[in-house]
Enzyme design. Sequence first.
Site, PDB file in Angstrom:
ATOM      1  N   ARG A  78      14.218  44.165  74.670  1.00  0.00           N
ATOM      2  CA  ARG A  78      14.610  45.243  73.990  1.00  0.00           C
ATOM      3  C   ARG A  78      15.099  46.350  74.899  1.00  0.00           C
ATOM      4  O   ARG A  78      14.638  46.532  76.181  1.00  0.00           O
ATOM      5  CB  ARG A  78      13.522  45.898  73.151  1.00  0.00           C
ATOM      6  N   ARG A 129      20.332  50.011  78.322  1.00  0.00           N
ATOM      7  CA  ARG A 129      20.326  51.131  79.123  1.00  0.00           C
ATOM      8  C   ARG A 129      20.389  50.832  80.534  1.00  0.00           C
ATOM      9  O   ARG A 129      20.687  51.715  81.459  1.00  0.00           O
ATOM     10  CB  ARG A 129      19.248  52.311  78.749  1.00  0.00           C
ATOM     11  N   ARG A 186      28.919  53.861  75.674  1.00  0.00           N
ATOM     12  CA  ARG A 186      28.292  55.192  75.027  1.00  0.00           C
ATOM     13  C   ARG A 186      28.827  56.527  75.176  1.00  0.00           C
ATOM     14  O   ARG A 186      28.412  57.347  74.751  1.00  0.00           O
ATOM     15  CB  ARG A 186      26.711  55.028  75.473  1.00  0.00           C
ATOM     16  N   ASP A 222      17.980  52.155  65.962  1.00  0.00           N
ATOM     17  CA  ASP A 222      16.726  53.144  66.355  1.00  0.00           C
ATOM     18  C   ASP A 222      15.844  53.283  64.990  1.00  0.00           C
ATOM     19  O   ASP A 222      16.199  52.989  64.150  1.00  0.00           O
ATOM     20  CB  ASP A 222      17.368  54.310  66.724  1.00  0.00           C
ATOM     21  N   TYR A 279       6.562  61.066  64.262  1.00  0.00           N
ATOM     22  CA  TYR A 279       8.025  61.804  64.574  1.00  0.00           C
ATOM     23  C   TYR A 279       8.108  62.686  63.489  1.00  0.00           C
ATOM     24  O   TYR A 279       8.476  64.012  63.764  1.00  0.00           O
ATOM     25  CB  TYR A 279       9.230  60.927  64.798  1.00  0.00           C
TER      26      TYR A 279
END
Lengths: 324, 324
Positions: free
Chosen positions: B2, B6, B15, B51, B126
């Site tokens: 995962r 990046r 991006r 996300d 969150y």
Amino acid sequence: MRQAGRSLPEYRRLREGISMLDSCTRPDLITEITLQPLRRYDVDAAILFSDIVVPLRAVGIDVDIKAGVGPVVETPVRTSKDLERLRALEPGDVPYVTEAVGALVAELDERPLIGFAGGPFTLASYLVEGGPSKNHDKTKALMYGEPELWHALLGRLADITISFLQIQVAAGASAVQLFDSWVGAVGPDDYRQAILPHTRRIFAALGEKAGGVPRIHFGVGTGELLGLMGEAGADVVGVDWRIPLDEAVRRVEPGKALQGNLDPAILLAPWEVIEERARDVLARGRTAEGHVFNLGHGVLPETDPDVLARLADLVHAESVRTPA
Amino acid sequence: MRQAGRSLPEYRRLREGISMLDSCTRPDLITEITLQPLRRYDVDAAILFSDIVVPLRAVGIDVDIKAGVGPVVETPVRTSKDLERLRALEPGDVPYVTEAVGALVAELDERPLIGFAGGPFTLASYLVEGGPSKNHDKTKALMYGEPELWHALLGRLADITISFLQIQVAAGASAVQLFDSWVGAVGPDDYRQAILPHTRRIFAALGEKAGGVPRIHFGVGTGELLGLMGEAGADVVGVDWRIPLDEAVRRVEPGKALQGNLDPAILLAPWEVIEERARDVLARGRTAEGHVFNLGHGVLPETDPDVLARLADLVHAESVRTPA
């Protein structure tokens, strides 16, 4: 109950306009801040107010503690050349510690003072990363990729830590606690190979050379490391709240005591919940050869001091108080 | 693997100037970003680019992902009145997910696509904290102090998550992975009481109603929770790197497979170290009834993509490849 200060109004008043590292290097402030929680709580020991980077700063590392960030090292330590900056720590480098410990021991009378130092992985992480880190990437890259440099670095950090703790014991501290806060970021094989030898040397130097004071060891998220932390020479193994205390007992070799392990966040709940959980921790702790009741990590800043006072009283009412 | 993106230059290029949430709501970008790692690595499955807050935003929560910070919720969810904002998720709320999954399944041919969702504790954290949190204080205060509100909150989050995953399975995803990233912040008793019932409902809804796809479950620092995560209904229990994989096997009930558990930071070390550790993970994984080789957490941004390619090849060379 480490970091009790940040929940106390009198601590926040005292610290106004004074940086963290300044407050750790002024004997009057170290003494006062160490004593503040004892005026409110009927706890069995005091722990020296300090910070894990104090001995690093004392040997000349350009570290500062930035509010809301944590320790920041201007020039990180990443090469064998950089190691030269980690010279030996002498008592003359930390006169404020000697003075504060002496004053505290006189003031505390029978109540023991616990000395304080950071552990080798955590100190290495701040030095290598240059500040707080989520994943300790650079630290682990060095640990996995340059084992000789890694062991040289941790060797120097162990030397500094031994000296820092021996200074505290010489000045009258009755026990020491080694906080390797972030060591739970590695698994047991890495701990055994890369960290344990250095921690063992620190604890051995305190057992033999410094009057044999009890040695407490703590890190966060160390469920898989508890047995090894005992093997490293800790007399008391600290346990956070992620593992039930009776299970922690099973992971540590016989003859060791445990410390912990109430979740600090439980203190934000109603008293009935706190009481039930504290009793549960005490009950599970009775399966150990010795149990020092404590939180599983530092006191959260928003904790109500009156709740902490009530908790200390509950624990005393429920447990057998042993003479110091 | 995962968060492989990046570490990829082509991902960073794609991006540029596009926010995280925009990239998760554009079918062309979801598809392209999901496929990018598969063009470089001979991996056995793709995982949907998304996300954990995507379904929350889709039902109207004012959440944004701030670069360098993480998900920030403008108006936190802390009262029973606030729960009304967590309405049911309908397929029409996330057309971009349906479209992207459909396109991916067509493109991937035989290679399975793993669906993606966040787990209830992490989503709750969150929402309650209003953003990333070190200690999840407010979340735990609610969990310990207001259990009825807590269960109502997690019930709504489970409903949303079930719907989000069913939409992905209906569109062709062959498996699902539920990331309760921060659930390791609680001990087993709290997990069993406060979280497991909701996770169980999520997995049950996918087993019965959605064609019975394999269900993977993962959180960081969950050594003490692995057995319970299996009990909650996961077919595959993900394991970070803090616990040796053979020990993890002993904590999970028979009939479950494990996934993991190479420390992502090992990929920053020289190849010889990576190879030795990867072989060690594979060897320990052979003690499980099934083992999906993987990193113990997301790919670190500074990882060399060529090292990941070499790792995928090593794992295939060392293990028996089973048909999809």
